[in-house]
Design a protein around this motif. Structure first.
Motif, PDB file in Angstrom:
ATOM      1  N   PRO A   2      -6.435  14.622   1.871  1.00 24.98           N
ATOM      2  CA  PRO A   2      -7.270  13.891   2.841  1.00 24.98           C
ATOM      3  C   PRO A   2      -7.938  12.673   2.221  1.00 24.98           C
ATOM      4  N   LEU A   3      -7.700  11.537   2.827  1.00 23.72           N
ATOM      5  CA  LEU A   3      -8.399  10.317   2.441  1.00 23.72           C
ATOM      6  C   LEU A   3      -9.640  10.150   3.304  1.00 23.72           C
ATOM      7  N   LEU A   4      -9.530  10.616   4.528  1.00 29.02           N
ATOM      8  CA  LEU A   4     -10.637  10.469   5.475  1.00 29.02           C
ATOM      9  C   LEU A   4     -10.713  11.694   6.358  1.00 29.02           C
ATOM     10  N   ASP A   5     -11.866  12.309   6.406  1.00 27.47           N
ATOM     11  CA  ASP A   5     -12.108  13.420   7.303  1.00 27.47           C
ATOM     12  C   ASP A   5     -13.587  13.397   7.639  1.00 27.47           C
ATOM     13  N   SER A   6     -13.919  13.019   8.834  1.00 28.11           N
ATOM     14  CA  SER A   6     -15.317  12.837   9.213  1.00 28.11           C
ATOM     15  C   SER A   6     -16.103  14.142   9.154  1.00 28.11           C
ATOM     16  N   ARG A   7     -15.415  15.312   9.078  1.00 31.60           N
ATOM     17  CA  ARG A   7     -16.115  16.597   8.998  1.00 31.60           C
ATOM     18  C   ARG A   7     -16.270  17.070   7.553  1.00 31.60           C
ATOM     19  N   ASN A   8     -15.724  16.304   6.613  1.00 34.16           N
ATOM     20  CA  ASN A   8     -15.734  16.727   5.214  1.00 34.16           C
ATOM     21  C   ASN A   8     -16.805  15.960   4.458  1.00 34.16           C
ATOM     22  N   LYS A   9     -17.855  16.644   4.024  1.00 32.11           N
ATOM     23  CA  LYS A   9     -18.977  15.973   3.372  1.00 32.11           C
ATOM     24  C   LYS A   9     -18.566  15.268   2.078  1.00 32.11           C
ATOM     25  N   ASN A  10     -17.526  15.760   1.434  1.00 36.20           N
ATOM     26  CA  ASN A  10     -17.082  15.114   0.201  1.00 36.20           C
ATOM     27  C   ASN A  10     -16.550  13.710   0.439  1.00 36.20           C
ATOM     28  N   ASN A  11     -16.147  13.448   1.667  1.00 38.76           N
ATOM     29  CA  ASN A  11     -15.617  12.134   2.002  1.00 38.76           C
ATOM     30  C   ASN A  11     -16.584  11.351   2.887  1.00 38.76           C
ATOM     31  N   ALA A  12     -17.860  11.722   2.870  1.00 35.27           N
ATOM     32  CA  ALA A  12     -18.814  11.104   3.796  1.00 35.27           C
ATOM     33  C   ALA A  12     -18.889   9.595   3.625  1.00 35.27           C
ATOM     34  N   ILE A  13     -18.918   9.095   2.371  1.00 36.97           N
ATOM     35  CA  ILE A  13     -19.026   7.653   2.142  1.00 36.97           C
ATOM     36  C   ILE A  13     -17.802   6.942   2.675  1.00 36.97           C
ATOM     37  N   HIS A  60      -9.706  -2.244   0.676  1.00 34.19           N
ATOM     38  CA  HIS A  60     -10.717  -1.216   0.450  1.00 34.19           C
ATOM     39  C   HIS A  60     -10.067   0.161   0.352  1.00 34.19           C
ATOM     40  N   ILE A  61      -9.161   0.456   1.274  1.00 36.73           N
ATOM     41  CA  ILE A  61      -8.526   1.767   1.308  1.00 36.73           C
ATOM     42  C   ILE A  61      -7.559   1.940   0.147  1.00 36.73           C
ATOM     43  N   GLU A  62      -6.895   0.872  -0.250  1.00 37.74           N
ATOM     44  CA  GLU A  62      -5.910   0.974  -1.326  1.00 37.74           C
ATOM     45  C   GLU A  62      -6.545   1.445  -2.623  1.00 37.74           C
ATOM     46  N   ASN A  63      -7.812   1.132  -2.838  1.00 40.39           N
ATOM     47  CA  ASN A  63      -8.503   1.598  -4.040  1.00 40.39           C
ATOM     48  C   ASN A  63      -8.566   3.123  -4.094  1.00 40.39           C
ATOM     49  N   TYR A  64      -8.670   3.753  -2.931  1.00 40.18           N
ATOM     50  CA  TYR A  64      -8.722   5.213  -2.882  1.00 40.18           C
ATOM     51  C   TYR A  64      -7.317   5.821  -2.958  1.00 40.18           C
ATOM     52  N   CYS A  65      -6.338   5.118  -2.365  1.00 44.61           N
ATOM     53  CA  CYS A  65      -4.978   5.640  -2.362  1.00 44.61           C
ATOM     54  C   CYS A  65      -4.404   5.729  -3.770  1.00 44.61           C
ATOM     55  N   MET A 114       0.836  -1.200   0.000  1.00 43.28           N
ATOM     56  CA  MET A 114       0.000   0.000   0.000  1.00 43.28           C
ATOM     57  C   MET A 114       0.871   1.250   0.000  1.00 43.28           C
ATOM     58  N   LYS A 115       0.401   2.312  -0.664  1.00 41.48           N
ATOM     59  CA  LYS A 115       1.073   3.597  -0.675  1.00 41.48           C
ATOM     60  C   LYS A 115       1.204   4.124   0.752  1.00 41.48           C
ATOM     61  N   GLN A 116       2.357   4.741   1.052  1.00 41.47           N
ATOM     62  CA  GLN A 116       2.549   5.263   2.409  1.00 41.47           C
ATOM     63  C   GLN A 116       1.502   6.326   2.710  1.00 41.47           C
ATOM     64  N   ILE A 117       1.018   6.316   3.939  1.00 45.20           N
ATOM     65  CA  ILE A 117      -0.080   7.181   4.346  1.00 45.20           C
ATOM     66  C   ILE A 117       0.290   7.873   5.649  1.00 45.20           C
ATOM     67  N   LEU A 118      -0.249   9.074   5.854  1.00 45.32           N
ATOM     68  CA  LEU A 118      -0.078   9.773   7.125  1.00 45.32           C
ATOM     69  C   LEU A 118      -1.320   9.564   7.966  1.00 45.32           C
ATOM     70  N   LEU A 119      -1.131   9.065   9.174  1.00 44.62           N
ATOM     71  CA  LEU A 119      -2.229   8.876  10.116  1.00 44.62           C
ATOM     72  C   LEU A 119      -2.109   9.932  11.217  1.00 44.62           C
ATOM     73  N   HIS A 120      -3.065  10.839  11.273  1.00 43.50           N
ATOM     74  CA  HIS A 120      -3.125  11.811  12.372  1.00 43.50           C
ATOM     75  C   HIS A 120      -4.169  11.311  13.349  1.00 43.50           C
ATOM     76  N   LYS A 150     -17.795   6.897   6.484  1.00 40.46           N
ATOM     77  CA  LYS A 150     -18.706   5.924   7.086  1.00 40.46           C
ATOM     78  C   LYS A 150     -18.187   4.500   6.965  1.00 40.46           C
ATOM     79  N   SER A 151     -17.416   4.232   5.928  1.00 36.19           N
ATOM     80  CA  SER A 151     -16.968   2.861   5.709  1.00 36.19           C
ATOM     81  C   SER A 151     -15.667   2.534   6.424  1.00 36.19           C
ATOM     82  N   ILE A 152     -14.938   3.578   6.884  1.00 35.86           N
ATOM     83  CA  ILE A 152     -13.633   3.323   7.490  1.00 35.86           C
ATOM     84  C   ILE A 152     -13.593   3.670   8.972  1.00 35.86           C
ATOM     85  N   THR A 153     -13.958   4.908   9.305  1.00 36.37           N
ATOM     86  CA  THR A 153     -13.762   5.374  10.672  1.00 36.37           C
ATOM     87  C   THR A 153     -14.412   4.487  11.727  1.00 36.37           C
ATOM     88  N   PRO A 154     -15.707   4.184  11.644  1.00 35.80           N
ATOM     89  CA  PRO A 154     -16.309   3.354  12.686  1.00 35.80           C
ATOM     90  C   PRO A 154     -15.696   1.958  12.744  1.00 35.80           C
TER      91      PRO A 154
END
Length: 318
Positions: free
Chosen positions: A32-43, A68-73, A1-7, A46-50
């Motif tokens: 941003p791959l995931l930001d629970s406050r960003n509506k553009n990344n809502a789907i 699943h995540i690698e498809n977005y990376c 998988m492509k290297q990712i930054l986890l904050h 919902k599929s990753i954070t919880p």
């Protein structure tokens, strides 16, 4: 998988500023791959954070999550993907009891990740977390919130969650020390350019340093207003922090918090010196309620791990 930054947080350390001013605007070669406050990344949210911190141990499948995540990376050419969610450091209102389990899951899914851990001086962050608790409809007094309680589900505050060296040590062991950056909230609040340079170096960014706004996000409402209206919280907002109060109307959590904000709005006109005096009183109460010696020992160990100059930011030291 492509290297990712986890904050991963912690809570109340300027997470929204980082997300909106650096990650969302794709500064420093980050995206941003995931930001629970960003509506553009809502789907994606919902599929990753919880699943990362909420899935039952018997349901968690690291390989499926990784695929699943690698498809977005792969679609983010030239950018380092970012997952930013302060809940990944644990729930401060529940003592952070799942922080180690979350770290193990992150290691399984992202073994090559870089980790950003943001911290804040403990007295200040505990007070801020308490007011977040009130903001969501909690009704305990500050003394009750800080008092250790025996509960089988373990859903209560413990100061050890803010012994930062423990979680830092775990992530350094899992991802190697050179892949873990610990940044004090106070450093990017007062020395923004230094922090941006530091983060850029950490993620391998070689371009020119961007000019990033220092705008405030999620400004804390009146301390006095939140404290003096706390008993009304369960009558207005339903939230896990007040047991989904049956006394509140059937509003969504967002609408309930908005109603509480409106109710406390009149207190915003109180003189600043009143607010400061009340805040200082609550900070003194926190100091009298927790073990300051253990906080100082933890900070000393954190300095050994990171070489951070915590004393200049007001952190307790032995």
């Amino acid at each position: 998988m492509k290297q990712i930054l986890l904050h991963i947080g912690y809570h109340k350390t300027g997470t929204t500023w980082l997300q909106k001013e650096i990650f969302d605007k794709e500064q420093l070669g980050l995206s941003p791959l995931l930001d629970s406050r960003n509506k553009n990344n809502a789907i994606l949210s919902k599929s990753i954070t919880p699943f990362l911190y909420g899935a039952h141990d018997l349901d968690f499948r690291a390989s499926q999550m990784r695929d699943h995540i690698e498809n977005y990376c792969t679609s983010q050419t030239g950018k380092m993907p970012v997952i930013s969610d302060e809940r990944l450091s644990g729930n401060p209102h529940g003592g952070g009891r799942d922080s180690a389990a979350i770290a193990e899951r992150l290691r399984e899914v992202f073994p090559q990740a870089k980790i950003l851990i943001t911290i804040r001086e403990q007295i200040s962050v505990i007070l801020s977390c308490y007011h977040q608790y009130l903001k969501r409809g909690g009704c305990r007094s500050l003394k009750e919130y800080l008092t250790p309680r025996q509960a089988p589900e373990g859903d209560f505050f413990t100061q050890s969650h803010f012994h930062y060296h423990r979680l830092v040590e775990l992530y350094q062991n899992y991802f190697k020390p050179e892949n873990v950056l610990v940044a004090p909230f106070e450093s990017y609040k007062s020395e923004k350019n230094f922090f941006i340079q530091q983060l850029g170096d950490f993620v391998g960014y070689s371009g020119s340093m961007p000019d990033i706004e220092n705008s405030a996000h999620n400004k804390t409402p009146s301390y006095i207003g939140a404290s003096y209206t706390r008993l009304l919280g369960p009558l207005i907002a339903r939230d896990p922090l007040n047991g989904y109060s049956p006394l509140a109307p059937p509003l969504s959590p967002g609408h309930g918090k908005h109603a509480l904000r409106l109710m406390r709005k009149p207190f915003d006109i109180l003189p600043d010196k009143w607010e400061k005096a009340f805040k200082d009183k609550q900070m003194t109460q926190i100091k009298e309620s927790i073990n300051l010696e253990e906080i100082a020992k933890s900070n000393a160990k954190l300095i050994e791990q990171t070489n951070l100059q915590l004393g200049q930011y007001g952190y307790l030291l032995p």
